[in-house]
Design a protein around this motif. Sequence first.
Motif, short mmCIF file in Angstrom:
data_model
loop_
_atom_site.label_atom_id
_atom_site.label_comp_id
_atom_site.label_asym_id
_atom_site.label_seq_id
_atom_site.Cartn_x
_atom_site.Cartn_y
_atom_site.Cartn_z
N TYR A 1 0.84 -1.20 0.00
CA TYR A 1 0.00 0.00 0.00
C TYR A 1 0.88 1.25 0.00
O TYR A 1 1.98 1.25 0.57
CB TYR A 1 -0.92 -0.01 1.22
CG TYR A 1 -2.03 -1.02 1.10
CD1 TYR A 1 -3.28 -0.66 0.59
CD2 TYR A 1 -1.84 -2.34 1.49
CE1 TYR A 1 -4.29 -1.59 0.45
CE2 TYR A 1 -2.86 -3.28 1.37
CZ TYR A 1 -4.07 -2.90 0.85
OH TYR A 1 -5.08 -3.81 0.72
N LEU B 1 -1.16 9.05 5.11
CA LEU B 1 -2.30 9.22 4.20
C LEU B 1 -2.54 10.70 3.88
O LEU B 1 -2.84 11.06 2.74
CB LEU B 1 -3.53 8.59 4.84
CG LEU B 1 -4.85 8.54 4.09
CD1 LEU B 1 -5.67 7.32 4.54
CD2 LEU B 1 -5.68 9.80 4.33
N GLN C 1 -0.88 12.72 0.85
CA GLN C 1 -1.16 12.35 -0.53
C GLN C 1 -1.59 13.56 -1.38
O GLN C 1 -1.50 13.54 -2.60
CB GLN C 1 -2.24 11.27 -0.60
CG GLN C 1 -1.88 9.98 0.13
CD GLN C 1 -0.60 9.38 -0.38
OE1 GLN C 1 -0.48 9.00 -1.54
NE2 GLN C 1 0.42 9.30 0.49
N HIS D 1 -7.62 3.41 0.97
CA HIS D 1 -7.00 3.16 -0.33
C HIS D 1 -7.94 2.38 -1.23
O HIS D 1 -8.08 2.69 -2.43
CB HIS D 1 -5.70 2.39 -0.14
CG HIS D 1 -5.05 1.98 -1.44
ND1 HIS D 1 -4.40 2.88 -2.26
CD2 HIS D 1 -4.98 0.77 -2.08
CE1 HIS D 1 -3.94 2.24 -3.33
NE2 HIS D 1 -4.28 0.98 -3.24
N ARG E 1 -10.60 4.74 -2.51
CA ARG E 1 -9.98 5.65 -3.49
C ARG E 1 -9.86 4.97 -4.85
O ARG E 1 -10.17 5.57 -5.89
CB ARG E 1 -8.60 6.07 -2.99
CG ARG E 1 -7.85 6.98 -3.95
CD ARG E 1 -6.42 7.26 -3.52
NE ARG E 1 -5.51 6.20 -3.93
CZ ARG E 1 -4.18 6.30 -3.87
NH1 ARG E 1 -3.62 7.40 -3.38
NH2 ARG E 1 -3.41 5.32 -4.26
N ALA F 1 -7.02 10.32 0.98
CA ALA F 1 -6.12 9.35 0.36
C ALA F 1 -5.96 9.61 -1.13
O ALA F 1 -4.94 9.25 -1.73
CB ALA F 1 -6.65 7.93 0.58
#
Length: 510
Positions: free
Chosen positions: A3, A11, A14, A190, A193, A225
Motif C-alpha cells: 500500500y 495518508l 497524498q 485506499h 480511493r 487518500a
Amino acid sequence: MKYPFETISELITQGRPDDAAIGAPGRPALTYAGLQDLAARTVAALNRVGIGRGDRVAIVLPNGPEMATAFVAAASGATSAPLNPAYRADEFDFYLGDLNAKALLILRGFDSPARAMATQRGVPIIELVPTEGAGAGDFTVETGDLASTAPLQGGIATAEDVALVLHTSGTTSRPKIVPLRQRNVAASAHHIRETLALTHTDVCLNIMPLFHIHGLIAAVLSSLAGGASVSCTPGFNALKFFGWFDEVKPSWYTAVPTMHQAILSRADRNKDEVARGRLRLVRSSSASLPPQVMEALEATFGAPVIEAYGMTEASHQMASNPLPPRPRFPGSVGIAAGPEIAIMTDAGTLQPSGELGEIVIRGPNVTDGYEANPEANAKGFTAGWFRTGDQGYLDEDGYLRLTGRLKELINRGGEKISPLEVDTILMDHPAVAQVATFAVRHDKLGEEVAAAVVLRDGMSVDERTLRDFAAERLADFKVPRKILFMAEIPKGPTGKLQRIGLAKQLGLEA
C-alpha cells in the motif's frame, strides 16, 4: 499487496500542499499543508499532557469540519474514539467507561452531558477551540490545568497502533468494541480511493455523521487518500442539501438509502441546482439500496450510482459495484473491493458460486478481533475468515447478492423469509415510497411477516390492496399479514432503518 501508505499521518500527505483538504459550506478550506500542521500540533499538545499512541481520546463534537479534523489529528498520534453527540448522560457514562478513555475532547462551549460524565469518572476534559478566520476545521486545544507528563509512547502512530475504536450497534446485545489499526483504516481508504478513482479534482459533499465508520472512512479518509477534498456539512438535512450541493459543486456524495430517498423527494423542486451540478457518481452504503431508488437517482442526477457494502469490522468497505464501463447491477453490492469475500456454511465449509450462505471476509482492512471478548471472537472468526452475519451468494461473475442480515431473517413456521425480498416487491407499487419489512411474534408460527410503509405524497393505497399486490408476486407465506402505514419509519442514529425491535417500537409487541 504493497500500500502507498499505512498510517493516517502518511495518508494525509497524498494531497498537494496548497490544495483544499477539508472544507465546509460557507467557509474557506483547510489545505493539505494546514491539515498536516494541525495534526502535528495536536499530537504534540496531547503528548505534553501524557496522551500518546494507544491512548483513547473520546471525541464529542457536532458534525462538521472540526469533527473530521479532530478525528484525523487525534488518530495521528493517539486512538480516536468518536461518540454520538446526541447520547444521553447514561450512554456517555457507559461509553467513556467501556472505552477506558484517557481524555474527552469536546468543543468549547458545547453543552453536553458528556462533560458531567467525564468529570464523574475522572476523565480529563480537553477543549477544542476553532481557529477564527482560518481554514475549515482548524483548531487549537486547551488542556487547562492538566499536568505536563510524558506519554508511555509518544510521537506519530505506527501501522500497528490502533487508530480508531468504535462500538458495534448492539441491537440485540451489549455493544462490542472494534479496534481498527492504522493499517486497517489506511487500507480501506485506499480501497475506496481505487474503487471510485478519486483524484485531486474530486470534491465529496459529506452528509454522513462522523461518529460512524461510513462517514469517517468513505467520505473523509478516502478523499484525503486521493488528494481530493471533502466538504463537511453539519449533518444530513434534506431541506438544505440542494443549497449545499449548489455551493460546493461536489463530484460525488455518499449516503444511506433513507437519505437518498429524502433527497429524491425534493429533487423536482431543485431542478436548476441539479442541472448546474457536476456529479461524477453517487455512492450508497450501510444498508441495501432498493433497485427502484438506484434507478431514480441515476435518472435524476445523470450519474452512475455505486452501491457498496461495508461494516465497522472491515473498516467499512468490503464490496462495491465498479465504475462504468464495467457493469453495475441493481440489487447487487458488487464485487470484492478490498478484502477477499467468500460464502460459508454454518459448519465452516466454503460454498461455490450460486450457493446461499453466510458472507465471510479476510484481508488487510479487517479487524484483528473484538476487544476483550473471546466469546464474540470465537463466534466471529472461522479459519481466518470473519463472519459478517449477513446472508447472500456470489453469482458466476463474482457479484455479491445480499439476502439480509441472518438475525433479521423472518422464521415463519420454519420458512425463512428475507425482509429485503419483500421490501423490493412492495417498493414496486407506485404509491409506496419506503418500506421496512420485519418480524412480529406469532403464537403458533413463532414469527409472522409485517411491514411498515410510507406512501408517496398525494398517493394512497389500503392494506388489502397492497397485500393483494404482494400476493401476485410473492409466495403466500412471504406476504405481510400486517401492514402499517406511517408518516415516517423509525431510524437509527446513522439514518438506517432498523428492523430488529421495530415490532415493539410500533406497539405490536409488549
